[in-house]
Design a protein around this motif. Structure first.
Motif, short mmCIF file in Angstrom:
data_model
loop_
_atom_site.label_atom_id
_atom_site.label_comp_id
_atom_site.label_asym_id
_atom_site.label_seq_id
_atom_site.Cartn_x
_atom_site.Cartn_y
_atom_site.Cartn_z
N MET A 167 0.82 -1.20 0.00
CA MET A 167 0.00 0.00 0.00
C MET A 167 0.86 1.26 0.00
O MET A 167 0.45 2.27 -0.54
CB MET A 167 -0.93 -0.03 1.20
CG MET A 167 -1.97 1.04 1.13
SD MET A 167 -3.34 0.98 2.32
CE MET A 167 -3.22 -0.52 3.16
N ASN A 168 2.04 1.15 0.56
CA ASN A 168 2.93 2.31 0.60
C ASN A 168 3.32 2.81 -0.78
O ASN A 168 3.57 3.99 -0.96
CB ASN A 168 4.18 2.01 1.44
CG ASN A 168 3.86 1.97 2.92
OD1 ASN A 168 2.93 2.62 3.38
ND2 ASN A 168 4.62 1.19 3.66
N GLU A 169 3.37 1.89 -1.78
CA GLU A 169 3.73 2.33 -3.13
C GLU A 169 2.68 3.29 -3.69
O GLU A 169 3.00 4.20 -4.44
CB GLU A 169 3.94 1.15 -4.09
CG GLU A 169 2.71 0.33 -4.39
CD GLU A 169 2.50 -0.87 -3.48
OE1 GLU A 169 1.64 -1.69 -3.82
OE2 GLU A 169 3.17 -0.99 -2.44
N TYR A 170 1.42 3.13 -3.29
CA TYR A 170 0.37 4.06 -3.72
C TYR A 170 0.57 5.42 -3.06
O TYR A 170 0.46 6.46 -3.72
CB TYR A 170 -1.02 3.52 -3.37
CG TYR A 170 -1.36 2.24 -4.07
CD1 TYR A 170 -1.46 2.18 -5.45
CD2 TYR A 170 -1.58 1.07 -3.35
CE1 TYR A 170 -1.77 0.99 -6.10
CE2 TYR A 170 -1.91 -0.11 -3.98
CZ TYR A 170 -2.00 -0.14 -5.36
OH TYR A 170 -2.31 -1.31 -5.99
N PHE A 171 0.88 5.40 -1.77
CA PHE A 171 1.12 6.66 -1.06
C PHE A 171 2.34 7.37 -1.63
O PHE A 171 2.32 8.59 -1.84
CB PHE A 171 1.33 6.40 0.44
CG PHE A 171 0.17 5.72 1.13
CD1 PHE A 171 -1.14 5.86 0.68
CD2 PHE A 171 0.39 4.93 2.24
CE1 PHE A 171 -2.20 5.23 1.32
CE2 PHE A 171 -0.66 4.30 2.90
CZ PHE A 171 -1.96 4.45 2.43
N ASP A 172 3.40 6.61 -1.90
CA ASP A 172 4.62 7.19 -2.48
C ASP A 172 4.35 7.77 -3.86
O ASP A 172 4.85 8.85 -4.19
CB ASP A 172 5.72 6.13 -2.58
CG ASP A 172 6.23 5.68 -1.22
OD1 ASP A 172 5.99 6.40 -0.23
OD2 ASP A 172 6.84 4.60 -1.15
N SER A 173 3.55 7.08 -4.67
CA SER A 173 3.21 7.56 -6.00
C SER A 173 2.49 8.90 -5.93
O SER A 173 2.77 9.81 -6.72
CB SER A 173 2.34 6.53 -6.72
OG SER A 173 1.98 6.99 -8.00
N LYS A 190 -5.97 9.04 1.69
CA LYS A 190 -5.44 7.84 2.34
C LYS A 190 -6.57 6.84 2.61
O LYS A 190 -6.43 5.64 2.33
CB LYS A 190 -4.75 8.22 3.65
CG LYS A 190 -4.08 7.07 4.37
CD LYS A 190 -3.32 7.58 5.59
CE LYS A 190 -2.48 6.50 6.22
NZ LYS A 190 -3.20 5.64 7.13
N ALA A 191 -7.69 7.33 3.10
CA ALA A 191 -8.83 6.45 3.40
C ALA A 191 -9.39 5.82 2.12
O ALA A 191 -9.77 4.65 2.12
CB ALA A 191 -9.92 7.24 4.12
N ILE A 192 -9.43 6.59 1.03
CA ILE A 192 -9.93 6.05 -0.24
C ILE A 192 -9.03 4.93 -0.73
O ILE A 192 -9.50 3.86 -1.12
CB ILE A 192 -10.05 7.17 -1.30
CG1 ILE A 192 -11.19 8.12 -0.95
CG2 ILE A 192 -10.26 6.58 -2.69
CD1 ILE A 192 -11.25 9.37 -1.82
N ILE A 193 -7.72 5.16 -0.71
CA ILE A 193 -6.77 4.13 -1.16
C ILE A 193 -6.92 2.88 -0.30
O ILE A 193 -7.00 1.76 -0.82
CB ILE A 193 -5.32 4.66 -1.13
CG1 ILE A 193 -5.15 5.76 -2.19
CG2 ILE A 193 -4.32 3.52 -1.35
CD1 ILE A 193 -3.85 6.54 -2.08
N GLU A 194 -6.97 3.04 1.01
CA GLU A 194 -7.13 1.90 1.91
C GLU A 194 -8.45 1.18 1.66
O GLU A 194 -8.51 -0.06 1.70
CB GLU A 194 -7.05 2.37 3.37
CG GLU A 194 -5.65 2.78 3.77
CD GLU A 194 -5.57 3.44 5.14
OE1 GLU A 194 -6.63 3.83 5.70
OE2 GLU A 194 -4.44 3.58 5.64
N PHE A 195 -9.51 1.93 1.36
CA PHE A 195 -10.81 1.34 1.08
C PHE A 195 -10.77 0.49 -0.19
O PHE A 195 -11.30 -0.62 -0.23
CB PHE A 195 -11.87 2.45 0.97
CG PHE A 195 -13.28 1.95 0.90
CD1 PHE A 195 -13.86 1.30 1.98
CD2 PHE A 195 -14.05 2.16 -0.22
CE1 PHE A 195 -15.17 0.85 1.92
CE2 PHE A 195 -15.36 1.72 -0.30
CZ PHE A 195 -15.93 1.07 0.78
N PHE A 196 -10.10 1.00 -1.23
CA PHE A 196 -9.97 0.22 -2.46
C PHE A 196 -9.13 -1.04 -2.24
O PHE A 196 -9.47 -2.10 -2.77
CB PHE A 196 -9.36 1.06 -3.59
CG PHE A 196 -10.39 1.83 -4.38
CD1 PHE A 196 -11.05 1.23 -5.44
CD2 PHE A 196 -10.70 3.13 -4.06
CE1 PHE A 196 -12.01 1.92 -6.17
CE2 PHE A 196 -11.65 3.84 -4.78
CZ PHE A 196 -12.31 3.23 -5.84
#
Length: 145
Positions: free
Chosen positions: A1-7, A20-26
């Protein structure tokens, strides 16, 4: 999941609590979702958040290559998580049963990029299919009958 945050960060976007919540939800849902699905799923966490805000955040995540806008048969906009937050040029294959989205690195546009009299501005390619997991479920249900 960190790669999405880094991107998100490397492309100059802030990591807000909503993004952050949207990414975690997906990641948790592991399927395509509409903006309404996201809003319903996260509404309790963010009380003062309307659908326009959800759409803005989803489109920002599409721009970053974290999410992909998916064309489904119900004519609603759906979004799916790219496998690696890949912002380089790629396309997608979508399972029509479970909605899983996978990246495809191949592109047929190289064969038609230099069509005389045209400059290609953008293109969209989506491949629909049935993933291995859904095929296995179908085979299992056939054998049980």
């Amino acid at each position: 999941m960190n790669e999405y945050f880094d991107s998100l960060r490397t492309q100059g976007f802030k990591m807000t609590p909503r993004r952050k919540a949207i990414i975690e939800f997906f990641v948790e849902q592991n399927r395509h979702l509409t903006a309404e699905d996201v809003w319903t799923g996260l509404n309790e966490e963010f009380e003062k958040w309307g659908l326009p805000g959800v759409y803005r955040n989803l489109e920002t995540l599409v721009e970053c290559g974290i999410l992909v806008r998916v064309q489904m048969f119900d004519r609603k906009k759906h979004y799916g998580l790219c496998e690696t937050g890949n912002s380089s040029h790629h396309h997608h294959i979508i399972c029509i049963k479970c909605g899983m989205v996978k990246d495809i690195s191949a592109c047929c546009m190289t064969a038609i990029e230099n069509v005389s009299g045209f400059r290609v501005i953008s293109h969209f390619m989506q491949v629909n299919g049935i993933c291995e997991r859904c095929m296995a479920k179908k085979q299992k249900s056939i054998k049980q009958k």
